[in-house]
Every structure is written in structure tokens, then in C-alpha cells.
Write a protein that holds these residues in place. Structure first.
Motif, PDB file in Angstrom:
ATOM      1  N   SER A  81       0.747  -1.134   0.064  1.00 15.62           N
ATOM      2  CA  SER A  81      -0.073   0.003   0.077  1.00 15.62           C
ATOM      3  C   SER A  81       0.734   1.124  -0.216  1.00 15.62           C
ATOM      4  CB  SER A  81      -0.976  -0.047   1.074  1.00 15.62           C
ATOM      5  OG  SER A  81       0.130   0.083   2.648  1.00 15.62           O
ATOM      6  N   SER A  82       2.199   0.995   0.279  1.00 10.42           N
ATOM      7  CA  SER A  82       3.093   2.119   0.271  1.00 10.42           C
ATOM      8  C   SER A  82       3.638   2.507  -0.986  1.00 10.42           C
ATOM      9  CB  SER A  82       4.233   1.993   1.106  1.00 10.42           C
ATOM     10  OG  SER A  82       5.270   3.089   1.014  1.00 10.42           O
ATOM     11  N   LYS A  83       3.722   3.875  -1.481  1.00 10.98           N
ATOM     12  CA  LYS A  83       3.998   4.368  -2.828  1.00 10.98           C
ATOM     13  C   LYS A  83       5.599   4.021  -2.808  1.00 10.98           C
ATOM     14  CE  LYS A  83       5.112   9.181  -1.503  1.00 10.98           C
ATOM     15  NZ  LYS A  83       4.593  10.323  -1.759  1.00 10.98           N
ATOM     16  N   ASP A  84       6.214   3.555  -1.767  1.00  8.99           N
ATOM     17  CA  ASP A  84       7.695   3.550  -1.903  1.00  8.99           C
ATOM     18  C   ASP A  84       7.997   2.157  -2.124  1.00  8.99           C
ATOM     19  OD1 ASP A  84       8.297   6.147  -1.146  1.00  8.99           O
ATOM     20  OD2 ASP A  84       7.892   5.823   0.999  1.00  8.99           O
ATOM     21  N   VAL A  85       7.217   1.290  -2.159  1.00  9.58           N
ATOM     22  CA  VAL A  85       7.392  -0.440  -2.409  1.00  9.58           C
ATOM     23  C   VAL A  85       6.896  -0.607  -3.618  1.00  9.58           C
ATOM     24  CG1 VAL A  85       7.022  -2.750  -1.450  1.00  9.58           C
ATOM     25  CG2 VAL A  85       7.528  -0.918   0.048  1.00  9.58           C
ATOM     26  N   ASN A  86       7.919  -1.216  -4.471  1.00  8.80           N
ATOM     27  CA  ASN A  86       7.170  -1.559  -6.087  1.00  8.80           C
ATOM     28  C   ASN A  86       7.000  -2.898  -6.062  1.00  8.80           C
ATOM     29  OD1 ASN A  86       9.837   0.591  -6.544  1.00  8.80           O
ATOM     30  ND2 ASN A  86       7.770   1.041  -7.480  1.00  8.80           N
ATOM     31  N   GLY A  87       7.354  -3.714  -5.023  1.00  5.60           N
ATOM     32  CA  GLY A  87       7.321  -5.505  -5.199  1.00  5.60           C
ATOM     33  C   GLY A  87       7.763  -6.012  -4.078  1.00  5.60           C
ATOM     34  N   LEU A 115      -5.093 -14.643  -3.247  1.00  7.38           N
ATOM     35  CA  LEU A 115      -6.512 -14.547  -3.026  1.00  7.38           C
ATOM     36  C   LEU A 115      -6.750 -13.688  -2.172  1.00  7.38           C
ATOM     37  CD1 LEU A 115      -7.797 -18.364  -2.565  1.00  7.38           C
ATOM     38  CD2 LEU A 115      -7.901 -16.999  -4.716  1.00  7.38           C
ATOM     39  N   THR A 116      -5.787 -12.906  -1.444  1.00  7.75           N
ATOM     40  CA  THR A 116      -6.055 -12.051  -0.297  1.00  7.75           C
ATOM     41  C   THR A 116      -5.619 -10.697  -0.342  1.00  7.75           C
ATOM     42  OG1 THR A 116      -4.318 -12.893   1.084  1.00  7.75           O
ATOM     43  CG2 THR A 116      -6.501 -13.885   1.266  1.00  7.75           C
ATOM     44  N   VAL A 117      -4.369 -10.440  -1.140  1.00  7.88           N
ATOM     45  CA  VAL A 117      -3.666  -9.249  -1.146  1.00  7.88           C
ATOM     46  C   VAL A 117      -4.382  -8.355  -2.265  1.00  7.88           C
ATOM     47  CG1 VAL A 117      -1.540  -8.192  -1.740  1.00  7.88           C
ATOM     48  CG2 VAL A 117      -1.558 -10.268  -0.540  1.00  7.88           C
ATOM     49  N   LYS A 118      -4.840  -7.190  -1.821  1.00  9.90           N
ATOM     50  CA  LYS A 118      -5.320  -6.278  -2.742  1.00  9.90           C
ATOM     51  C   LYS A 118      -4.553  -5.243  -3.610  1.00  9.90           C
ATOM     52  CE  LYS A 118      -9.418  -7.919  -1.372  1.00  9.90           C
ATOM     53  NZ  LYS A 118     -10.342  -8.705  -1.927  1.00  9.90           N
ATOM     54  N   SER A 119      -3.817  -5.863  -4.558  1.00  6.93           N
ATOM     55  CA  SER A 119      -2.714  -4.942  -5.044  1.00  6.93           C
ATOM     56  C   SER A 119      -2.355  -5.701  -6.273  1.00  6.93           C
ATOM     57  CB  SER A 119      -1.396  -4.870  -4.148  1.00  6.93           C
ATOM     58  OG  SER A 119      -0.439  -3.945  -4.990  1.00  6.93           O
ATOM     59  N   ASP A 120      -2.063  -4.636  -7.615  1.00 10.09           N
ATOM     60  CA  ASP A 120      -1.612  -5.381  -8.734  1.00 10.09           C
ATOM     61  C   ASP A 120       0.022  -5.413  -8.683  1.00 10.09           C
ATOM     62  OD1 ASP A 120      -1.288  -2.642  -8.939  1.00 10.09           O
ATOM     63  OD2 ASP A 120      -2.136  -2.610 -10.915  1.00 10.09           O
ATOM     64  N   LYS A 121       0.649  -4.948  -7.855  1.00 14.46           N
ATOM     65  CA  LYS A 121       1.887  -4.896  -7.470  1.00 14.46           C
ATOM     66  C   LYS A 121       2.688  -6.272  -7.510  1.00 14.46           C
ATOM     67  CE  LYS A 121       2.622  -0.183  -5.610  1.00 14.46           C
ATOM     68  NZ  LYS A 121       3.123   0.333  -4.226  1.00 14.46           N
ATOM     69  N   PRO A 122       3.712  -6.687  -8.069  1.00 19.87           N
ATOM     70  CA  PRO A 122       4.216  -7.940  -8.000  1.00 19.87           C
ATOM     71  C   PRO A 122       4.441  -8.617  -6.743  1.00 19.87           C
ATOM     72  CG  PRO A 122       5.522  -6.866  -9.919  1.00 19.87           C
ATOM     73  CD  PRO A 122       4.744  -5.730  -8.851  1.00 19.87           C
TER      74      PRO A 122
END
Length: 375
Positions: free
Chosen positions: A128-134, A153-160
Motif C-alpha cells: 500500500s506504500s508508494k515507496d514499495v514496488n514489489g 486470493l487475499t492481497v489487494k494490489s496489482d504490484k508484483p
């Protein structure tokens, strides 16, 4: 005359000193212009490093953090800490800004529901932090696919999110951990990896958490997606060639943000001469769901089916999977009439993960069957 010669000698010496000073090597004396150029190069180097993706490594232990003398099978898992893992692969600093965090340090057979929730919430918070890309999760291989599917199934992010492990401990000859970890960081930092759900990277292959499984006890190429195929490969560069159509991550309906425990779901194994008493024991022990690893197309013996039907009548959800390793378990006949659900193409261990999460939302068998058809 002597005075003139003396003056000429002084003039010659002065000119010589001036000439010598001007011809000093760049190493000995740097001009203001050269200094400015050096500072510009240094600034460019720093800017290039700042342009690298920021990857957080969450370590949970496993073989990749294991130690032995030279053996590839006799070792203690979960010994090496995350900082040592990072220090062992300094080349990662050329492709990403890497830092680590130790979540737990155990063999993956000891990863439990409490750890899954802790890890899932931590991954979600970091992404959720903009400072972490993956995110890269280091993990033991025995239950790696289960953790990867849980995150899928549980993490709401499209980041790798990349889950990685190794088949050989760090001290073994030809240890595969360093190469796998380097590749995992590379994939986690790749723009092309966004939106593909949780990935599993080992042995120069990129697999979807939904389809990959461990297929060999000791071989380094144990993780395979035999029915559906890998979604990518790594040969210095990263190559993606398949897309995932099942729901995952940011499109998933499941949330663990407010959960402090998961419902008990047990796995039972079908075999000749099995009975109904295993279902009775699971219900008595508090199971809210049961996954049955049946023969063939999720088949149950007459005795096992009686136990399964009794469990359903007591409010326990029963899902039929298969012990074969591949293929789709279909909904058919009396199984549908008796609310014995089908796992679709999920193996028993992943069917358990999905059923646990499904039971946090509903106990309606029709809705749960929809989940198995969609995820």
C-alpha cells in the motif's frame, strides 16, 4: 656579461617550473572543470540507483535459509537470517533497492494459519506504500504453493508478489537459492509482472500461484505447471507468454484485514477400503470444511460418501478434489444432489486454502461452488 647569463638562467628556470606545473597528470591535480564533470557523473550514478525499483524481501525460513555440511537432503531449515540471504547475493543491488524483514524462520511444514494471516497482512501493508514496488517472499518448498495461493486470493494490489525458495540449502554444492532469489527480485521489479497475481519463481521459470505445484521430492525442477503451463521464463531477460484468467489479488472478494483466525478445514485422502469414520473424526474435531482427495474424478467409495453426506447434514462443507495431480474435478450426479462440491482444477492443498477463505464469507454450497469455478 655574467649578469646577463645569470638573468637568463633565472628566466629559464621560471619557465621550466611553469611548464612542469601545467603538465601535471589529471590524477595529481584536477581542474575545476574536471571536478564539475566528476560530480556530474557521481550525481548521475546516484540518480540511476534511485531509479531502481524498491523490493522488500519477507523471509519465512525454509531450505533457502537452511544449513548443512554439503548434503542436499540432510540439513536444518530456517537457520539463515534474511540479512545473510541478501548479503550472499550482492548482485541484487544492481537491479533493485533491496531490504529485508524476518517474518518467521521455520521449515514450511510449520507454516500455520496464524502465520498466513500475519504474512498476508504484512504484504498488503507494504504494497500500500508508494515507496514499495514489489514483494519477494522466501519460503520452504514443501508448502510454498499453499502460501502463494493464499496471497493470490487475499492481497489487494496489482504490484508484483513473488514467492521463492530453493531445493538445496545455502551450504550445499551448487546451491540453487542465490540464483532463484536474484531472479525473484528481478521479476518483482519488472513492470511486466504487474497485475499477474502472485507468482512463483524457481529454476528459471515463472509460474502462477494458481497453477504451480511441487512434483518431485528433491529435484531442482520440482515446481511445474504441467496442465496449464508456466506463464514465463527467465534467460537473463524476463519473458512472459501466458495470461491468467482466474480472479486474483485486487479483483478478489476475499479480505483478511479484519480476521484474526481462519476456519478449520481438513484434508482426507481416498484409498481402497477407506471408511466413513475419518469424516466423523474431522467433524468431531471441529472441522468447518473438508476437502476429500478422491481417486480419479474426485470419486468417493460408498462408505466414504456416507461419511461425507453425514458431515454435510451437520453443517460441514465438503469439497471433492483429486489425488491424481492434474485435471478438472467436475460436478455430477448424486454428488451435486448431496451438496458434495467440486474443486475444479485445484489440488487438495489449494482447495483447502480457497475453502477456508470461502467459509469466512458464506456457508451456501452454491456460492462456494461458484468460488471454485471463478478463482
Amino acid at each position: 656579461m655574467k649578469t646577463q647569463r645569470f638573468l637568463l638562467l633565472i628566466l629559464f628556470t621560471a619557465l621550466l617550473l611553469v611548464f612542469t606545473g601545467c603538465s601535471q597528470s589529471p590524477e595529481a591535480k584536477e581542474s575545476p572543470k574536471e571536478k564539475a564533470q566528476t560530480q556530474k557523473v557521481s550525481s548521475a550514478s546516484a540518480s540511476k540507483k534511485n531509479d531502481l525499483p524498491t523490493i522488500k524481501i519477507l523471509a519465512t525460513g525454509g531450505t533457502i535459509a537452511g544449513k548443512s555440511k554439503t548434503s542436499t537432503t540432510e540439513y536444518k531449515a530456517g537457520v539463515v537470517g534474511v540479512e545473510s540471504l541478501i548479503e550472499a547475493v550482492p548482485e541484487m543491488k544492481d537491479i533493485a533497492n533491496v531490504s529485508g524483514e524476518q517474518v518467521v524462520n521455520v521449515g514450511s511444514t510449520n507454516i500455520d494459519n496464524k502465520t498466513l494471516l500475519k504474512l498476508g497482512k504484512r504484504v498488503s501493508k507494504l504494497l500500500s506504500s508508494k515507496d514499495v514496488n514489489g514483494i519477494v517472499v522466501t519460503h520452504g518448498t514443501d508448502t510454498l504453493e499453499e502460501t502463494a495461493y493464499f496471497l493470490n486470493l487475499t492481497v489487494k494490489s496489482d504490484k508484483p508478489i513473488v514467492v521463492v525458495g530453493s531445493m538445496r540449502p545455502s551450504t550445499a554444492i551448487s546451491a540453487d537459492g542465490p540464483s532463484n532469489l536474484y531472479n525473484a527480485v528481478k521479476v518483482a521489479g519488472a513492470h511486466e509482472a504487474k497485475g499477474k497475481g502472485t507468482l512463483v519463481v524457481l529454476n528459471d521459470r515463472i509460474a502462477s500461484a494458481r497453477y504451480v505445484t511441487k512434483t518431485n521430492t528433491t529435484a531442482t525442477d520440482t515446481f511445474k505447471s504441467e496442465e496449464m503451463g508456466y506463464i514465463g521464463t527467465i534467460a537473463d531477460d524476463i519473458y512472459f507468454h501466458n495470461e491468467i484468467t482466474r480472479k486474483h489479488t485486487k479483483d478478489s472478494e476475499f479480505s483478511i484485514s479484519s480476521l484474526d483466525k481462519l476456519p478449520q478445514v481438513d484434508i482426507l485422502y481416498g484409498y481402497q477400503n477407506d471408511g466413513s469414520y475419518l469424516f466423523d473424526a474431522a467433524v468431531k474435531a471441529g472441522a468447518k470444511g473438508i476437502v476429500f482427495a478422491g481417486s480419479g474424478n474426485g470419486s468417493l467409495s460408498d462408505a466414504a460418501e456416507k461419511g461425507a453426506v453425514r458431515a454435510v447434514k451437520k453443517g460441514v462443507t465438503v469439497v471433492r478434489s483429486t489425488r491424481t495431480g492434474d485435471g478438472v474435478v467436475t460436478s455430477n450426479g448424486d454428488y451435486v444432489k448431496n451438496d458434495l462440491l467440486a474443486s475444479n482444477s485445484l489440488n487438495p492443498q489449494k482447495a483447502r486454502i480457497l475453502l477456508m477463505l470461502a467459509l469466512t464469507k458464506t456457508d451456501d454450497p452454491r456460492k462456494i461452488q461458484d468460488y471454485f469455478n471463478e478463482y
